[in-house]
Write an enzyme that holds these catalytic residues in place. Structure first.
Site, PDB file in Angstrom:
ATOM      1  N   GLY A  22      -3.377  16.572  23.878  1.00  0.00           N
ATOM      2  CA  GLY A  22      -3.389  17.153  25.219  1.00  0.00           C
ATOM      3  C   GLY A  22      -4.067  16.220  26.216  1.00  0.00           C
ATOM      4  N   GLY A  23      -3.934  14.907  25.980  1.00  0.00           N
ATOM      5  CA  GLY A  23      -4.657  13.941  26.821  1.00  0.00           C
ATOM      6  C   GLY A  23      -3.951  13.561  28.111  1.00  0.00           C
ATOM      7  N   GLY A  24      -2.773  14.144  28.370  1.00  0.00           N
ATOM      8  CA  GLY A  24      -2.020  13.751  29.571  1.00  0.00           C
ATOM      9  C   GLY A  24      -2.450  14.473  30.831  1.00  0.00           C
ATOM     10  N   GLY A  26      -5.536  17.446  32.801  1.00  0.00           N
ATOM     11  CA  GLY A  26      -6.759  18.247  32.769  1.00  0.00           C
ATOM     12  C   GLY A  26      -7.963  17.540  32.170  1.00  0.00           C
ATOM     13  N   ARG A  75       2.002  21.620  16.764  1.00  0.00           N
ATOM     14  CA  ARG A  75       2.377  22.737  15.882  1.00  0.00           C
ATOM     15  C   ARG A  75       3.133  22.254  14.649  1.00  0.00           C
ATOM     16  N   TYR A 156     -16.049  32.040  24.393  1.00  0.00           N
ATOM     17  CA  TYR A 156     -15.588  33.302  23.787  1.00  0.00           C
ATOM     18  C   TYR A 156     -15.095  33.108  22.356  1.00  0.00           C
ATOM     19  N   PRO A 197     -16.799  24.492  26.641  1.00  0.00           N
ATOM     20  CA  PRO A 197     -16.972  24.394  28.098  1.00  0.00           C
ATOM     21  C   PRO A 197     -16.914  25.771  28.758  1.00  0.00           C
ATOM     22  N   GLY A 198     -17.664  25.918  29.817  1.00  0.00           N
ATOM     23  CA  GLY A 198     -17.485  27.057  30.720  1.00  0.00           C
ATOM     24  C   GLY A 198     -16.352  26.718  31.664  1.00  0.00           C
ATOM     25  N   PRO A 199     -16.327  27.291  32.870  1.00  0.00           N
ATOM     26  CA  PRO A 199     -15.214  27.013  33.787  1.00  0.00           C
ATOM     27  C   PRO A 199     -15.254  25.602  34.386  1.00  0.00           C
TER      28      PRO A 199
HETATM   29  C1  HXC Z   1       3.103  37.516  28.088  1.00  0.00           C
HETATM   30  C2  HXC Z   1       4.039  35.471  27.560  1.00  0.00           C
HETATM   31  C3  HXC Z   1       3.467  34.890  28.723  1.00  0.00           C
HETATM   32  C4  HXC Z   1       2.691  35.748  29.583  1.00  0.00           C
HETATM   33  C5  HXC Z   1       4.586  33.358  27.667  1.00  0.00           C
HETATM   34  N1  HXC Z   1       4.728  34.487  26.957  1.00  0.00           N
HETATM   35  N2  HXC Z   1       3.817  33.575  28.750  1.00  0.00           N
HETATM   36  N3  HXC Z   1       3.861  36.767  27.244  1.00  0.00           N
HETATM   37  N4  HXC Z   1       2.533  37.040  29.232  1.00  0.00           N
HETATM   38  N5  HXC Z   1       2.108  35.274  30.699  1.00  0.00           N
HETATM   39  C6  HXC Z   1       5.494  34.661  25.722  1.00  0.00           C
HETATM   40  C7  HXC Z   1       6.975  34.344  25.895  1.00  0.00           C
HETATM   41  O1  HXC Z   1       7.675  35.448  26.453  1.00  0.00           O
HETATM   42  C8  HXC Z   1       7.383  34.039  24.455  1.00  0.00           C
HETATM   43  O2  HXC Z   1       7.507  35.219  23.696  1.00  0.00           O
HETATM   44  C9  HXC Z   1       6.146  33.337  23.898  1.00  0.00           C
HETATM   45  O3  HXC Z   1       5.053  33.717  24.741  1.00  0.00           O
HETATM   46  C10 HXC Z   1       6.294  31.830  23.933  1.00  0.00           C
HETATM   47  O4  HXC Z   1       6.589  31.419  25.267  1.00  0.00           O
HETATM   48  P1  HXC Z   1       7.300  30.034  25.601  1.00  0.00           P
HETATM   49  O5  HXC Z   1       7.287  29.884  27.074  1.00  0.00           O
HETATM   50  O6  HXC Z   1       8.598  29.955  24.877  1.00  0.00           O
HETATM   51  O7  HXC Z   1       6.295  29.012  24.856  1.00  0.00           O
HETATM   52  P2  HXC Z   1       6.036  27.474  25.074  1.00  0.00           P
HETATM   53  O8  HXC Z   1       7.126  26.833  25.880  1.00  0.00           O
HETATM   54  O9  HXC Z   1       5.693  26.931  23.739  1.00  0.00           O
HETATM   55  O10 HXC Z   1       4.727  27.447  26.030  1.00  0.00           O
HETATM   56  C11 HXC Z   1       3.463  27.780  25.540  1.00  0.00           C
HETATM   57  C12 HXC Z   1       2.620  28.548  26.576  1.00  0.00           C
HETATM   58  C13 HXC Z   1       2.555  27.784  27.916  1.00  0.00           C
HETATM   59  C14 HXC Z   1       1.241  28.710  25.959  1.00  0.00           C
HETATM   60  C15 HXC Z   1       3.237  29.905  26.796  1.00  0.00           C
HETATM   61  O11 HXC Z   1       1.731  28.486  28.836  1.00  0.00           O
HETATM   62  C16 HXC Z   1       2.045  26.386  27.761  1.00  0.00           C
HETATM   63  O12 HXC Z   1       2.808  25.451  27.545  1.00  0.00           O
HETATM   64  N6  HXC Z   1       0.696  26.190  27.850  1.00  0.00           N
HETATM   65  C17 HXC Z   1       0.072  24.850  27.624  1.00  0.00           C
HETATM   66  C18 HXC Z   1      -1.074  24.582  28.554  1.00  0.00           C
HETATM   67  C19 HXC Z   1      -2.120  25.674  28.677  1.00  0.00           C
HETATM   68  O13 HXC Z   1      -1.875  26.843  28.332  1.00  0.00           O
HETATM   69  N7  HXC Z   1      -3.254  25.302  29.223  1.00  0.00           N
HETATM   70  C20 HXC Z   1      -4.357  26.213  29.437  1.00  0.00           C
HETATM   71  C21 HXC Z   1      -5.431  25.990  28.449  1.00  0.00           C
HETATM   72  S1  HXC Z   1      -6.771  26.815  29.118  1.00  0.00           S
HETATM   73  P3  HXC Z   1       8.973  35.903  23.389  1.00  0.00           P
HETATM   74  O14 HXC Z   1       8.652  37.044  22.490  1.00  0.00           O
HETATM   75  O15 HXC Z   1       9.508  36.308  24.729  1.00  0.00           O
HETATM   76  O16 HXC Z   1       9.786  34.827  22.715  1.00  0.00           O
HETATM   77  C22 HXC Z   1      -7.853  27.367  27.992  1.00  0.00           C
HETATM   78  C23 HXC Z   1      -9.196  27.667  28.652  1.00  0.00           C
HETATM   79  C24 HXC Z   1      -9.940  28.846  28.280  1.00  0.00           C
HETATM   80  O17 HXC Z   1      -7.586  27.460  26.837  1.00  0.00           O
HETATM   81  C25 HXC Z   1     -11.211  29.153  29.059  1.00  0.00           C
HETATM   82  C26 HXC Z   1     -11.199  28.993  30.568  1.00  0.00           C
HETATM   83  C27 HXC Z   1     -12.457  29.376  31.293  1.00  0.00           C
HETATM   84  P1  NAP Z   2      -4.470  21.704  30.250  1.00  0.00           P
HETATM   85  O1  NAP Z   2      -4.465  20.593  31.243  1.00  0.00           O
HETATM   86  O2  NAP Z   2      -3.378  22.711  30.323  1.00  0.00           O
HETATM   87  O3  NAP Z   2      -4.544  21.061  28.815  1.00  0.00           O
HETATM   88  C1  NAP Z   2      -3.866  21.523  27.699  1.00  0.00           C
HETATM   89  C2  NAP Z   2      -3.102  20.377  27.101  1.00  0.00           C
HETATM   90  O4  NAP Z   2      -2.556  20.763  25.843  1.00  0.00           O
HETATM   91  C3  NAP Z   2      -1.930  19.901  27.976  1.00  0.00           C
HETATM   92  O5  NAP Z   2      -2.054  18.515  28.187  1.00  0.00           O
HETATM   93  C4  NAP Z   2      -0.704  20.211  27.147  1.00  0.00           C
HETATM   94  O6  NAP Z   2       0.287  19.207  27.324  1.00  0.00           O
HETATM   95  C5  NAP Z   2      -1.261  20.197  25.735  1.00  0.00           C
HETATM   96  N1  NAP Z   2      -0.472  21.014  24.809  1.00  0.00           N
HETATM   97  C6  NAP Z   2      -0.119  22.321  24.938  1.00  0.00           C
HETATM   98  N2  NAP Z   2       0.645  22.696  23.910  1.00  0.00           N
HETATM   99  C7  NAP Z   2       0.755  21.604  23.093  1.00  0.00           C
HETATM  100  C8  NAP Z   2       1.401  21.382  21.855  1.00  0.00           C
HETATM  101  N3  NAP Z   2       2.096  22.337  21.236  1.00  0.00           N
HETATM  102  N4  NAP Z   2       1.303  20.132  21.299  1.00  0.00           N
HETATM  103  C9  NAP Z   2       0.604  19.159  21.912  1.00  0.00           C
HETATM  104  N5  NAP Z   2      -0.019  19.318  23.083  1.00  0.00           N
HETATM  105  C10 NAP Z   2       0.046  20.537  23.656  1.00  0.00           C
HETATM  106  O7  NAP Z   2      -5.834  22.575  30.317  1.00  0.00           O
HETATM  107  P2  NAP Z   2      -7.384  22.148  30.242  1.00  0.00           P
HETATM  108  O8  NAP Z   2      -8.104  23.112  31.075  1.00  0.00           O
HETATM  109  O9  NAP Z   2      -7.538  20.704  30.483  1.00  0.00           O
HETATM  110  O10 NAP Z   2      -7.740  22.479  28.718  1.00  0.00           O
HETATM  111  C11 NAP Z   2      -8.182  21.456  27.822  1.00  0.00           C
HETATM  112  C12 NAP Z   2      -9.025  22.082  26.730  1.00  0.00           C
HETATM  113  O11 NAP Z   2     -10.209  22.634  27.274  1.00  0.00           O
HETATM  114  C13 NAP Z   2      -8.350  23.211  25.971  1.00  0.00           C
HETATM  115  O12 NAP Z   2      -8.703  23.150  24.596  1.00  0.00           O
HETATM  116  C14 NAP Z   2      -8.963  24.436  26.590  1.00  0.00           C
HETATM  117  O13 NAP Z   2      -8.927  25.555  25.729  1.00  0.00           O
HETATM  118  C15 NAP Z   2     -10.364  23.951  26.815  1.00  0.00           C
HETATM  119  N6  NAP Z   2     -11.136  24.702  27.788  1.00  0.00           N
HETATM  120  C16 NAP Z   2     -10.883  24.571  29.102  1.00  0.00           C
HETATM  121  C17 NAP Z   2     -11.659  25.251  30.007  1.00  0.00           C
HETATM  122  C18 NAP Z   2     -11.462  25.096  31.496  1.00  0.00           C
HETATM  123  O14 NAP Z   2     -12.174  25.722  32.244  1.00  0.00           O
HETATM  124  N7  NAP Z   2     -10.542  24.282  31.945  1.00  0.00           N
HETATM  125  C19 NAP Z   2     -12.686  26.091  29.555  1.00  0.00           C
HETATM  126  C20 NAP Z   2     -12.900  26.225  28.194  1.00  0.00           C
HETATM  127  C21 NAP Z   2     -12.135  25.512  27.319  1.00  0.00           C
HETATM  128  P3  NAP Z   2       1.884  19.455  27.263  1.00  0.00           P
HETATM  129  O15 NAP Z   2       2.155  20.680  28.061  1.00  0.00           O
HETATM  130  O16 NAP Z   2       2.450  18.205  27.806  1.00  0.00           O
HETATM  131  O17 NAP Z   2       2.206  19.624  25.796  1.00  0.00           O
END
Ligand code: HXC
Ligand code: NAP
Length: 293
Positions: A22-24, A26, A75, A156, A197-199
């Site tokens: 996920g290095g591309g 955030g 995955r 969490y 990390p927090g926010p």
């Molecule tokens: C309910 C949802 C949904 C939503 C997707 N789904 N979004 N369900 N509410 N908002 C469901 C879809 O309908 C589908 O189920 C299943 O999830 C998979 O969705 P896809 O879009 O096909 O999956 P995919 O393309 O693999 O994308 C994965 C993703 C997407 C997680 C849904 O958001 C993503 O690519 N995220 C990567 C980056 C990311 O999330 N970064 C944030 C990290 S932040 P069905 O049943 O319809 O097939 C973090 C920080 C925490 O972790 C703390 C912060 C303070």
């Molecule tokens: P982000 O930019 O969305 O980073 C998530 C990265 O994961 C993206 O680069 C995404 O790239 C990659 N990714 C998602 N699905 C993947 C898959 N199946 N295979 C390989 N790569 C995948 O969000 P971020 O905030 O920087 O989060 C980075 C980390 O910090 C995460 O572990 C998150 O839980 C943690 N964190 C963040 C916060 C915050 O406040 N931001 C707080 C607590 C913890 P692609 O979409 O290109 O695959």
């Protein structure tokens, strides 16, 4: 000097090769930039090759370091093994795995399909497991010394959190893996640590956790005793220390960097912060009067 400044000496990571999943974007991108500035070779991976290529050339231009973009969906174990082989072909060896890739979104749990829940578990827990297993097997087989795994979790992971239940469940598993392998793999010279990390504002997290006007309605800085969100360089400073040899005796630790956020939610009487200073004389008198009675 302040918290936005770079902490370590310039050559702190010279000679190390680091893989950041996920290095591309955030936080992964910010940590990668600092690792390059400190002299490391870095491979960044995710599903989106174009994004990785753009990030790699941007960071190479900015830092003069070597950044290898590798497409890999964490995955899939086969793709993780291919990523490892590409990194070995390019750099000869790898020293650090940073499990940073994640997926998350807010939702009431009863609205989730089974596939939605699985999707988050698969990226976060299975993805971290896949990378950890592939890299660990390689290091143990090749008797590579002085290696480490750094996992990005969340606070969490131990408190749990409503509305992000798949993420909380998966991050708790990653934390358990961190602590378990810190003990089991220490004999192979592999250290395992985590950062919670927090926010820290990123587009990836904010678009999915605070969509629309939720950002304005729920100002996350207000939940933090220090009254601000994190700066990416602060996190990069901590990560660089944890993957460097300066932290050689640190193993099995999770370091929280959240300005005190989770403890503010936990302490039973923390809400008394709302009491104005001038009311404390009155409250003290009331309490003391009860004691005499
Ligand atoms: C309910 C949802 C949904 C939503 C997707 N789904 N979004 N369900 N509410 N908002 C469901 C879809 O309908 C589908 O189920 C299943 O999830 C998979 O969705 P896809 O879009 O096909 O999956 P995919 O393309 O693999 O994308 C994965 C993703 C997407 C997680 C849904 O958001 C993503 O690519 N995220 C990567 C980056 C990311 O999330 N970064 C944030 C990290 S932040 P069905 O049943 O319809 O097939 C973090 C920080 C925490 O972790 C703390 C912060 C303070
Ligand atoms: P982000 O930019 O969305 O980073 C998530 C990265 O994961 C993206 O680069 C995404 O790239 C990659 N990714 C998602 N699905 C993947 C898959 N199946 N295979 C390989 N790569 C995948 O969000 P971020 O905030 O920087 O989060 C980075 C980390 O910090 C995460 O572990 C998150 O839980 C943690 N964190 C963040 C916060 C915050 O406040 N931001 C707080 C607590 C913890 P692609 O979409 O290109 O695959």
């Amino acid at each position: 000097m302040d918290f936005t400044k770079k902490m370590l000496r310039d050559d702190a990571l010279a000679g190390k090769t680091i893989v950041v999943t996920g290095g591309g974007s955030g936080l992964g991108k910010s940590m990668t930039k600092y690792f390059l500035e400190l002299g490391a070779n870095v491979a960044i991976s995710s599903r989106n090759l174009e994004k990785l290529q753009n990030t790699a050339s941007e960071l190479e231009n900015e830092t003069g370091g070597k950044c290898l973009p590798v497409q890999c969906d964490v995955r899939n174990y086969d793709e993780v093994e291919q990523m490892l082989n590409l990194v070995l072909d390019e750099f000869g060896e790898v020293d650090v795995l940073l499990n940073n890739a994640a997926g998350n979104f807010i939702s009431p749990t009863e609205r989730l399909s089974a596939n939605a829940f699985d999707t988050i578990i698969d990226i976060v827990l299975k993805g971290s497991k896949n990378c950890t297993l592939a890299f660990g097997k390689h290091w143990i087989d090749k008797k590579t010394i002085n290696t480490s795994i750094l996992n990005i979790v969340t606070t969490y992971a131990w408190t749990g959190s409503a509305y992000v239940v798949p993420s909380a469940t998966a991050k708790a598993g990653v934390l358990a893996m961190t602590r378990s392998l810190a003990v089991e793999w220490a004999k192979y010279g592999i250290r395992c640590n985590a950062i919670a990390p927090g926010p820290f504002p990123t587009k990836g997290a904010w678009d999915r956790l605070l969509p629309g006007d939720l950002k304005d309605k729920f100002d996350l800085a207000k939940k933090v005793p220090l009254k601000r969100v994190g700066d990416h360089q602060e996190l990069a400073n901590l990560a660089a220390y944890l993957v460097s040899d300066f932290s050689a005796y640190l193993n099995g630790e999770v370091i929280t960097i959240d300005g005190g956020e989770w403890l503010k939610g936990a302490g039973q009487f923390n809400l008394l912060e709302a009491i104005p200073e001038e009311l404390w004389d009155q409250l003290e008198a009331m309490i003391k009067a009860k004691k005499r009675g």
